[in-house]
Scaffold this motif. Structure first.
Motif, PDB file in Angstrom:
ATOM      1  N   ARG A 221      62.203  37.559 -13.896  1.00  0.00           N
ATOM      2  CA  ARG A 221      61.951  37.805 -12.477  1.00  0.00           C
ATOM      3  C   ARG A 221      60.571  37.269 -12.124  1.00  0.00           C
ATOM      4  O   ARG A 221      59.722  37.094 -13.007  1.00  0.00           O
ATOM      5  CB  ARG A 221      62.029  39.307 -12.161  1.00  0.00           C
ATOM      6  CG  ARG A 221      61.127  40.175 -13.036  1.00  0.00           C
ATOM      7  CD  ARG A 221      61.254  41.657 -12.742  1.00  0.00           C
ATOM      8  NE  ARG A 221      60.449  42.462 -13.673  1.00  0.00           N
ATOM      9  CZ  ARG A 221      60.185  43.748 -13.521  1.00  0.00           C
ATOM     10  NH1 ARG A 221      60.674  44.402 -12.475  1.00  0.00           N
ATOM     11  NH2 ARG A 221      59.453  44.397 -14.409  1.00  0.00           N
ATOM     12  N   TRP A 222      60.353  37.014 -10.855  1.00  0.00           N
ATOM     13  CA  TRP A 222      59.060  36.495 -10.409  1.00  0.00           C
ATOM     14  C   TRP A 222      58.004  37.599 -10.318  1.00  0.00           C
ATOM     15  O   TRP A 222      56.843  37.384 -10.654  1.00  0.00           O
ATOM     16  CB  TRP A 222      59.205  35.819  -9.045  1.00  0.00           C
ATOM     17  CG  TRP A 222      59.571  34.369  -9.146  1.00  0.00           C
ATOM     18  CD1 TRP A 222      60.783  33.849  -9.491  1.00  0.00           C
ATOM     19  CD2 TRP A 222      58.703  33.255  -8.934  1.00  0.00           C
ATOM     20  NE1 TRP A 222      60.726  32.478  -9.498  1.00  0.00           N
ATOM     21  CE2 TRP A 222      59.468  32.087  -9.157  1.00  0.00           C
ATOM     22  CE3 TRP A 222      57.368  33.126  -8.568  1.00  0.00           C
ATOM     23  CZ2 TRP A 222      58.935  30.799  -9.030  1.00  0.00           C
ATOM     24  CZ3 TRP A 222      56.835  31.855  -8.435  1.00  0.00           C
ATOM     25  CH2 TRP A 222      57.608  30.707  -8.667  1.00  0.00           C
ATOM     26  N   PHE A 223      58.411  38.777  -9.850  1.00  0.00           N
ATOM     27  CA  PHE A 223      57.465  39.880  -9.636  1.00  0.00           C
ATOM     28  C   PHE A 223      58.086  41.194 -10.082  1.00  0.00           C
ATOM     29  O   PHE A 223      59.313  41.361 -10.011  1.00  0.00           O
ATOM     30  CB  PHE A 223      57.101  40.001  -8.144  1.00  0.00           C
ATOM     31  CG  PHE A 223      56.455  38.784  -7.552  1.00  0.00           C
ATOM     32  CD1 PHE A 223      55.090  38.561  -7.705  1.00  0.00           C
ATOM     33  CD2 PHE A 223      57.208  37.858  -6.850  1.00  0.00           C
ATOM     34  CE1 PHE A 223      54.492  37.434  -7.161  1.00  0.00           C
ATOM     35  CE2 PHE A 223      56.617  36.731  -6.301  1.00  0.00           C
ATOM     36  CZ  PHE A 223      55.259  36.516  -6.458  1.00  0.00           C
ATOM     37  N   ASP A 224      57.225  42.121 -10.516  1.00  0.00           N
ATOM     38  CA  ASP A 224      57.704  43.476 -10.753  1.00  0.00           C
ATOM     39  C   ASP A 224      57.618  44.243  -9.432  1.00  0.00           C
ATOM     40  O   ASP A 224      57.263  43.681  -8.385  1.00  0.00           O
ATOM     41  CB  ASP A 224      56.925  44.162 -11.880  1.00  0.00           C
ATOM     42  CG  ASP A 224      55.452  44.404 -11.558  1.00  0.00           C
ATOM     43  OD1 ASP A 224      55.045  44.310 -10.368  1.00  0.00           O
ATOM     44  OD2 ASP A 224      54.690  44.691 -12.494  1.00  0.00           O
ATOM     45  N   GLN A 228      53.310  42.355  -9.100  1.00  0.00           N
ATOM     46  CA  GLN A 228      52.579  41.679 -10.160  1.00  0.00           C
ATOM     47  C   GLN A 228      53.415  40.503 -10.662  1.00  0.00           C
ATOM     48  O   GLN A 228      54.575  40.672 -11.040  1.00  0.00           O
ATOM     49  CB  GLN A 228      52.297  42.643 -11.325  1.00  0.00           C
ATOM     50  CG  GLN A 228      51.281  43.729 -11.016  1.00  0.00           C
ATOM     51  CD  GLN A 228      49.862  43.176 -10.896  1.00  0.00           C
ATOM     52  OE1 GLN A 228      49.558  42.099 -11.394  1.00  0.00           O
ATOM     53  NE2 GLN A 228      49.001  43.934 -10.226  1.00  0.00           N
ATOM     54  N   PRO A 229      52.861  39.295 -10.672  1.00  0.00           N
ATOM     55  CA  PRO A 229      53.616  38.132 -11.149  1.00  0.00           C
ATOM     56  C   PRO A 229      54.041  38.301 -12.599  1.00  0.00           C
ATOM     57  O   PRO A 229      53.306  38.850 -13.422  1.00  0.00           O
ATOM     58  CB  PRO A 229      52.621  36.977 -10.983  1.00  0.00           C
ATOM     59  CG  PRO A 229      51.645  37.453  -9.951  1.00  0.00           C
ATOM     60  CD  PRO A 229      51.528  38.927 -10.165  1.00  0.00           C
ATOM     61  N   GLN A 230      55.232  37.791 -12.920  1.00  0.00           N
ATOM     62  CA  GLN A 230      55.818  37.933 -14.251  1.00  0.00           C
ATOM     63  C   GLN A 230      56.130  36.571 -14.887  1.00  0.00           C
ATOM     64  O   GLN A 230      57.030  36.449 -15.708  1.00  0.00           O
ATOM     65  CB  GLN A 230      57.104  38.758 -14.149  1.00  0.00           C
ATOM     66  CG  GLN A 230      56.910  40.157 -13.588  1.00  0.00           C
ATOM     67  CD  GLN A 230      56.073  41.029 -14.499  1.00  0.00           C
ATOM     68  OE1 GLN A 230      56.441  41.265 -15.650  1.00  0.00           O
ATOM     69  NE2 GLN A 230      54.946  41.506 -13.998  1.00  0.00           N
ATOM     70  N   VAL A 397      63.330  44.358  -8.410  1.00  0.00           N
ATOM     71  CA  VAL A 397      62.300  43.520  -7.784  1.00  0.00           C
ATOM     72  C   VAL A 397      62.113  43.949  -6.327  1.00  0.00           C
ATOM     73  O   VAL A 397      63.027  44.530  -5.720  1.00  0.00           O
ATOM     74  CB  VAL A 397      62.685  42.027  -7.836  1.00  0.00           C
ATOM     75  CG1 VAL A 397      62.696  41.515  -9.266  1.00  0.00           C
ATOM     76  CG2 VAL A 397      64.034  41.782  -7.162  1.00  0.00           C
ATOM     77  N   PRO A 398      60.965  43.647  -5.737  1.00  0.00           N
ATOM     78  CA  PRO A 398      60.699  44.054  -4.348  1.00  0.00           C
ATOM     79  C   PRO A 398      61.111  42.998  -3.323  1.00  0.00           C
ATOM     80  O   PRO A 398      60.779  43.131  -2.149  1.00  0.00           O
ATOM     81  CB  PRO A 398      59.174  44.237  -4.357  1.00  0.00           C
ATOM     82  CG  PRO A 398      58.690  43.225  -5.335  1.00  0.00           C
ATOM     83  CD  PRO A 398      59.748  43.140  -6.410  1.00  0.00           C
ATOM     84  N   TYR A 399      61.828  41.962  -3.757  1.00  0.00           N
ATOM     85  CA  TYR A 399      62.178  40.860  -2.864  1.00  0.00           C
ATOM     86  C   TYR A 399      63.677  40.591  -2.892  1.00  0.00           C
ATOM     87  O   TYR A 399      64.392  41.061  -3.777  1.00  0.00           O
ATOM     88  CB  TYR A 399      61.421  39.585  -3.261  1.00  0.00           C
ATOM     89  CG  TYR A 399      61.639  39.144  -4.697  1.00  0.00           C
ATOM     90  CD1 TYR A 399      62.726  38.338  -5.054  1.00  0.00           C
ATOM     91  CD2 TYR A 399      60.753  39.535  -5.706  1.00  0.00           C
ATOM     92  CE1 TYR A 399      62.918  37.931  -6.378  1.00  0.00           C
ATOM     93  CE2 TYR A 399      60.943  39.124  -7.030  1.00  0.00           C
ATOM     94  CZ  TYR A 399      62.033  38.327  -7.352  1.00  0.00           C
ATOM     95  OH  TYR A 399      62.232  37.933  -8.652  1.00  0.00           O
ATOM     96  N   THR A 400      64.144  39.843  -1.923  1.00  0.00           N
ATOM     97  CA  THR A 400      65.514  39.351  -1.922  1.00  0.00           C
ATOM     98  C   THR A 400      65.496  37.852  -2.198  1.00  0.00           C
ATOM     99  O   THR A 400      64.471  37.186  -2.024  1.00  0.00           O
ATOM    100  CB  THR A 400      66.208  39.609  -0.575  1.00  0.00           C
ATOM    101  OG1 THR A 400      65.483  38.935   0.463  1.00  0.00           O
ATOM    102  CG2 THR A 400      66.263  41.100  -0.269  1.00  0.00           C
TER     103      THR A 400
END
Length: 453
Positions: A221-224, A228-230, A397-400
């Motif tokens: 994933r890109w962010f938690d 935070q970037p992953q 994740v916090p995004y779509t």
């Protein structure tokens, strides 16, 4: 007598003026020119060739196209709409941009224009026939802001003849490990037949479109949930290592210069055994008028690995009215012509059912003529219907988004990250080093944007 001469002179002037407003066929000369910004994909090229049908039905409207590669289109259109320059009346917009452009009023809601349709016009257009997952992605606050010209997911294309010659069988639902094994076995660069084609061209909508589905299915994933970037996580690193390694060992040469259009050409010319990319290419590859491998092309679902989540994307190239356009009513006429059931039938009559724009209308997939020639139809429709931008990763994740992160900052940060990854693909940097640079860049962007403190 003087008055009679004046009357005759006035009549002559009126006739001359009228003649200037009428074409040689007795139709009114164009008084409005619509400028459309679009991509140079095959379906868009077909639309341009058929625009004379629209102009014949609307003789006061002339259509002018500005055709650009995907990366250039996004930059040029974004600048135009953001500055209100009004250089375009109709813009080609992807699912990623629609929410932000609607919020910024760069696009206008189409609902008032639909409300102004007659009952006959509404019935002929049939909004209920548009695929619901696609329209959901193009709707903001319950209002449609664009209409889909074509929609897509991602899938696996393969050469049945090369697989048979190598004694291989492509599963309907392959894994990435299987695909890599097939690619390495068939790869024959001396004969200009590459094991697999994958996008390496930097760009969030080019290289990252495919790579992000691999990140997802590898469990990355890109962010938690705290933004935070992953990008240096094991799963993300494994996915990029796999992608770069597969391209170097069994992919096309000069991969960092290859985007969708270049790879579609390579595949259609018979220069590869496999290609994982947009479902929209299926018709092009299956059409003997455009593809040398039309009789040997096979179709399978996009590969998976650790999880099926996010393994295939949802995307639509859609048409919208630019907020600064001075010809919105006329532009809406074009939108509803280009996305109508009648337009699909027009393409079928002129190019064959295999060439119609895919992924937009249920009626297309229920048409016997389409089913007969489109061996890929079931996989494409199912892939579009099962792609879920709200549940595309193994961890929360916090995004779509499947192949993108649904925040305005992603376009810039994604392109930057893709440039770092391109260096790893080309072998001028290592994957860990490239991802460390990408992680730092994304962290900086997210701090500046206020996501991180």
């Amino acid at each position: 007598m003087q008055g009679r001469r004046q009357a005759l002179a006035l009549t002559a002037v009126v006739m001359i003026v009228a003649a200037g407003l009428v074409t040689g066929t007795g139709q009114a000369a164009p008084s409005v020119t619509l400028t459309i910004a679009t991509v140079n994909n095959p379906d868009m090229v077909v639309m341009q060739s058929l625009t004379k049908d629209f102009e014949a039905k609307n003789p006061t409207i002339k259509v002018n196209y500005v055709v650009l590669p995907e990366n250039d289109l996004r930059q040029k259109v974004t600048t135009d709409v953001a500055t209100g320059a009004g250089g375009f009346d109709i813009v080609t917009v992807g699912t990623y941009e629609v929410p932000f452009w609607a919020k910024n009023k760069w696009l206008v809601s189409l609902e008032p224009f639909f409300s102004g349709m007659s009952s006959a016009e509404s019935a002929a257009y049939d909004r209920g026939d548009l695929l619901k997952p696609v329209m959901k992605a193009l709707t903001v606050g319950g209002q449609a802001y664009t209409l889909p010209f074509y929609a897509e997911s991602s899938m696996t294309y393969y050469r049945k003849d090369l697989f048979a010659r190598a004694g291989l069988t492509m599963p309907l639902h392959p894994t990435w490990d299987q695909v890599a094994g097939f690619a390495k076995k068939i790869h024959n660069p001396s004969q200009k037949v590459y094991g697999i084609l994958l996008r390496g061209l930097p760009g969030w909508g080019e290289q990252l479109a495919v790579l992000d589905t691999i990140v997802n299915t590898f469990g990355g994933r890109w962010f938690d949930m705290s933004w935070q970037p992953q990008l240096t996580s094991p799963a993300f690193t494994n996915a990029v290592t796999f992608y770069a390694g597969l391209l170097r060992s069994a992919g096309e040469p000069g991969a960092t210069s290859s985007g969708f259009t270049e790879l579609e050409t390579l595949m259609s010319q018979g220069n590869a055994a496999m290609w994982v990319d947009a479902t929209v290419a299926a018709g092009y590859l299956a059409d003997p008028k455009t593809s040398k491998i039309a009789g040997n092309i096979g179709f399978a679902y996009a590969p998976t690995e650790v999880t099926p989540k996010g393994s295939h994307w949802l995307w639509a190239w859609s048409l919208g009215l630019e907020g600064s356009s001075r010809h919105k009513a006329e532009a809406f006429k074009f939108l509803t012509w280009a996305t109508s059931p009648d337009y699909i039938k027009l393409v079928a009559r002129s190019r064959g059912w295999v060439a119609v724009p895919p992924g937009t209308r249920y009626s297309t997939y229920n048409t016997p003529g389409y089913k007969r020639v489109a061996a890929f139809a079931a996989v494409v429709e199912d892939s579009i219907n099962t792609a879920d931008p709200t549940n595309a990763t193994l961890e929360n994740v916090p995004y779509t988004g499947v192949q993108y992160v649904g925040i305005p900052e992603f376009a810039g940060m994604g392109t930057t990250v893709s440039q770092f990854i391109a260096a790893a693909i080309a072998g001028t940097d290592t994957v860990p080093s490239a991802l460390q640079k990408a992680q730092q860049s994304v962290e900086q962007t997210m701090k500046q944007a206020g996501y991180l403190k």
